[in-house]
Design a protein around this motif. Sequence first.
Motif, mmCIF file in Angstrom:
data_model
loop_
_atom_site.group_PDB
_atom_site.id
_atom_site.type_symbol
_atom_site.label_atom_id
_atom_site.label_comp_id
_atom_site.label_asym_id
_atom_site.label_seq_id
_atom_site.Cartn_x
_atom_site.Cartn_y
_atom_site.Cartn_z
ATOM 1 N N GLN A 154 0.814 -1.215 0.000
ATOM 2 C CA GLN A 154 0.000 0.000 0.000
ATOM 3 C C GLN A 154 0.851 1.270 0.000
ATOM 4 O OE1 GLN A 154 -2.826 -0.637 3.171
ATOM 5 N NE2 GLN A 154 -4.019 -2.030 1.905
ATOM 6 N N ALA A 155 2.057 1.166 -0.554
ATOM 7 C CA ALA A 155 2.888 2.347 -0.712
ATOM 8 C C ALA A 155 2.470 3.138 -1.953
ATOM 9 C CB ALA A 155 4.362 1.946 -0.830
ATOM 10 N N MET A 156 1.788 2.466 -2.886
ATOM 11 C CA MET A 156 1.307 3.094 -4.121
ATOM 12 C C MET A 156 -0.002 2.441 -4.526
ATOM 13 S SD MET A 156 4.590 3.143 -6.650
ATOM 14 C CE MET A 156 5.521 4.644 -6.768
ATOM 15 N N THR A 157 -0.819 3.190 -5.234
ATOM 16 C CA THR A 157 -1.998 2.592 -5.847
ATOM 17 C C THR A 157 -1.541 1.812 -7.080
ATOM 18 O OG1 THR A 157 -2.425 4.445 -7.339
ATOM 19 C CG2 THR A 157 -3.444 4.550 -5.127
ATOM 20 N N PRO A 158 -2.326 0.867 -7.555
ATOM 21 C CA PRO A 158 -1.941 0.161 -8.790
ATOM 22 C C PRO A 158 -1.738 1.111 -9.968
ATOM 23 C CG PRO A 158 -3.681 -1.037 -7.675
ATOM 24 C CD PRO A 158 -3.517 0.280 -6.943
ATOM 25 N N GLU A 159 -2.546 2.138 -10.061
ATOM 26 C CA GLU A 159 -2.413 3.103 -11.154
ATOM 27 C C GLU A 159 -1.094 3.869 -11.048
ATOM 28 O OE1 GLU A 159 -6.490 1.946 -10.426
ATOM 29 O OE2 GLU A 159 -5.083 2.933 -9.061
ATOM 30 N N GLU A 160 -0.760 4.313 -9.835
ATOM 31 C CA GLU A 160 0.488 5.043 -9.624
ATOM 32 C C GLU A 160 1.689 4.133 -9.876
ATOM 33 O OE1 GLU A 160 2.642 7.773 -6.186
ATOM 34 O OE2 GLU A 160 1.086 6.352 -5.587
ATOM 35 N N ALA A 161 1.599 2.892 -9.420
ATOM 36 C CA ALA A 161 2.701 1.944 -9.631
ATOM 37 C C ALA A 161 2.881 1.652 -11.116
ATOM 38 C CB ALA A 161 2.443 0.657 -8.857
ATOM 39 N N THR A 162 1.778 1.520 -11.854
ATOM 40 C CA THR A 162 1.874 1.290 -13.296
ATOM 41 C C THR A 162 2.553 2.469 -13.973
ATOM 42 O OG1 THR A 162 -0.086 -0.135 -13.332
ATOM 43 C CG2 THR A 162 0.542 0.897 -15.417
ATOM 44 N N GLU A 163 2.086 3.671 -13.680
ATOM 45 C CA GLU A 163 2.658 4.871 -14.297
ATOM 46 C C GLU A 163 4.140 5.007 -13.959
ATOM 47 O OE1 GLU A 163 2.178 9.716 -14.190
ATOM 48 O OE2 GLU A 163 0.498 8.482 -13.541
ATOM 49 N N THR A 164 4.498 4.765 -12.716
ATOM 50 C CA THR A 164 5.892 4.892 -12.293
ATOM 51 C C THR A 164 6.758 3.835 -12.975
ATOM 52 O OG1 THR A 164 5.197 5.796 -10.171
ATOM 53 C CG2 THR A 164 7.437 4.906 -10.287
#
Length: 177
Positions: A154-164
Amino acid sequence: MPGRHTSAPPEGTSKARSCSRSPRDESDEAGVGRATLYRHFPTRESLLRGVAEVGMAELVAAFAAANLEELPADRAITRIIAVYLRNGAKYAAVIGRADQFCDHDAIERTVRPIREVIARGISDKVLRDDLRPDAVLAMFSAIMERALWLTLGQAMTPEEATETAVTIFLNGARKPE
């Protein structure tokens, strides 16, 4: 699963995502009796093998449904990461240990679409051609796996992790101009 390396889950990852769960934990969570679970999976290893096989089959189907071959390589890479994060969360206990629980053919069916997109990206001059394709695949797999652990922790949302993950991979692997 696509990667051939092991990565520990981040500190704070829930026990539900951990390899340390017992078959009893699994049967309780699934709402089935332990006798039923043990009838189908007599050992912890056979349970993990079963989970890994289902996970690999789901990834193969999800990659096929993603129509990766119809997309430009950079968009296909984005879709691969999104599919992996969406499907991989269910199989976190075996995600980095596919070699241990799946046969070579199952692993190859899962990795093939990723390898094909990377090869196409190199051929289309979207990705660098001065790096070994197998090394690019290994690094891509490591980035995807880390993105998965960041979402599970839960350090990132799936969307944020994908973009990163997409940004890090493409900006570091894009052919220099």
